[in-house]
Design a protein around this motif. Structure first.
Motif: not given
Length: 541
Positions: A484-485, A489-492, A518-520, A527-529
């Motif tokens: 998650a961390e 920091a570098s997710g899409p 996991t995205l904070s 959007a992911a869900r």
């Protein structure tokens, strides 16, 4: 002895004879073959073996047979005379009926053997790796003596020696000998430090647990006590000046001292007395153990004993050099793994080595990196060694050829290794532009090196984003917080995630669900869900 056995038509159990010689050398002052005496075998087989070696009583005939073979070898090689050999044979005949009872007598067990024998697989349930299957002995035994140790990867001996030279405990043992001998200080009649000297060496040199360090110095033969006077051993040298082979012997004896003698190093009684159990746990798991899990394990193992400041105690345990504390928990140092395996082998336990990944083909290398859970430095060393045996073109061809049609995790490992290669591999990498799954990776590889490459289409950009996230799925399951961390920091970005549901990738639903959980960033997670729902729906249709 092997050559002698072939010449005489005698079957020689070299491993068992080696154990006899090792223990005779370590404990009975047998420095040369000619030093063996009839009484040596009596002490070896009825005192040392029952104390040190984890072996069932029914194994006694094998050891007795090895002792008889050794006697015949000593006689034929001229190390002993006919009369001495005859006395040895009589002694061994007397020992033969007694040895099984001695091996079964728990009152004869040394501390390490007692503790190792008490640690059953049920005590090692922090992970599946700590639940090895018992050998098929037919007796249903579940002690570690019958539960195989997992194969381990050992670091190169030069790395072990380099680590040993930096062990604070060993450095302090050398400093203490110089301090005692140089100052003309004496011991008590029992060869212990005098109270005033222990207090002084702690204050002046900053030595932790001076009495324990002094006992180690004597055990290692760094110093001798003549009367009560301290005399450095004739071969005494600083760690920096010792050759690697000599250092390894010194370290093996140090690990045995820590485990067998129950060294009071940490000031935490539960940890000091549980030192064999903790080291065995770390060896079997081959991965860091978090503080809370280790505390629970020690409480269960040392029932009815209070557990104090474990964090401080573990810091002091690291002083011994066998373990190290990191962000993920406590684990063995590379030289700790080496030393513990030497201890196990010396106790008669089967301590196998894992296959050398650099010896195999690309499929074996990738499978080993995935399944063996190697420490990062060991994994990197295996990869570099594997690459060093091939040209860049050969390496790229083997790696990419091995993962055509493979799952994302396998493909990702290969692509990551190929990314280490230089321009020489370009022809091979370019040849995979026709493979739908490897094409986006090949384009990225070529572009990153300034070589001609077709541009990534929007669809290929989406696909490679999903593919790289799929590579991270196992790590995310093992460490959700760490993932998650990193992804925060570098997710899409959300706009990229929104379109991922369109990607023809077998792991797209799992990837999107992972991002949604996991995205904070709330917008990105939503959007992911939403994209995961669309991907599932598309699959249903």
């Amino acid at each position: 002895m092997r050559a002698w056995g072939r010449e005489k038509g005698v079957e020689v159990d070299v491993d068992e004879v080696r154990l006899l010689c090792d223990y005779a050398s370590d404990y009975l002052e047998v420095n040369e073959l000619g030093d063996f005496r009839p009484a040596t075998f009596e002490e070896l087989l009825l005192e040392i073996y029952p104390r040190k070696v984890i072996a069932p009583p029914e194994s006694a005939p094998e050891t007795v047979a090895a002792a008889r073979t050794l006697v015949e070898f000593l006689l034929d090689s001229g190390e002993i005379g006919i009369k001495t050999a005859a006395r040895m044979r009589v002694t061994i005949d007397d020992i033969e009926p007694e040895m099984p009872r001695a091996l079964a007598d728990t009152t004869k067990f040394g501390m390490a053997k007692s503790l190792f024998s008490a640690i059953g697989p049920d005590s090692l349930d922090l992970a599946a790796a700590a639940e090895p299957a018992a050998r098929d002995t037919g007796a249903g035994c579940d002690c570690p003596g019958c539960a195989p140790l997992p194969p381990v990867h050992l670091p190169p001996q030069e790395q072990v020696a380099r680590g040993v030279r930096e062990v604070p405990l060993l450095r302090d043992a050398h400093r203490l000998v110089v301090w005692m001998a140089g100052g003309g200080r004496t011991t008590t009649v029992r060869r212990s430090l005098r109270v005033k000297d222990a207090r002084a060496v702690a204050g002046e040199l900053g030595v932790q647990s001076p009495e324990t360090v002094w006992r180690l110095a004597l055990q290692l033969g760094l110093a001798r006590v003549v009367g009560t006077a301290v005399v450095p051993d004739a071969a005494f040298r600083p760690l920096e000046e010792r050759p690697d082979g000599e250092l390894l012997d010194l370290w093996a004896a140090t690990v045995e001292f820590l485990i067998e003698e129950q060294a009071s190093l940490t000031g935490e009684e539960v940890l000091d007395q549980g030192m064999p159990a903790v080291h065995d746990l770390l060896y079997r798991l081959q991965s860091p153990v978090p503080m809370d899990a280790l505390a629970d394990y020690l409480r269960e193992y040392m029932a009815d004993r209070s557990l104090g400041r474990l964090d401080e105690a573990l810091g002091r345990l690291a002083y011994a050099g066998t373990v190290q504390w990191g962000d993920d928990g406590l684990c063995l140092t590379p030289h700790g793994v080496w030393g513990l395996r030497e201890l196990y082998a010396g106790m008669g336990m089967d301590a196998p080595l894992a296959p050398d990944l650099a010896e195999g083909d690309a499929s074996g290398l990738i499978a080993g990196l995935i399944t063996d859970a190697l420490p990062p430095e060991a994994a990197d060393r295996s990869v570099l060694e594997w690459l060093s045996r091939r040209t860049p073109e050969q390496a790229a061809s083997e790696l990419l050829g091995a993962v055509v049609g493979a799952p994302a995790e396998v493909r990702g490992i290969a692509v990551t290794i190929v990314d280490r290669l230089g321009h020489e591999a370009a022809v091979v990498v370019r040849s995979y532009l026709d493979d739908a799954e490897l094409r986006p990776h090949a384009i990225h590889w070529l572009s990153a090196r300034g070589l001609d490459a077709p541009p990534l289409t929007p669809e290929e950009l989406l696909w490679v984003s999903v593919d790289m996230l799929a590579l991270a799925l196992p790590a995310a399951e093992a460490d959700p917080e760490g993932f998650a961390e990193n992804i925060a920091a570098s997710g899409p970005p959300p706009h990229l995630i929104e379109d991922m549901w369109r990607v023809e990738h077998p792991d797209v639903v799992e990837v999107l669900e992972l991002l949604g959980n996991t995205l904070s960033d709330r917008a990105a997670a939503k959007a992911a869900r939403k994209a995961a729902f669309k991907a599932r729906s598309r699959g249903i249709r």
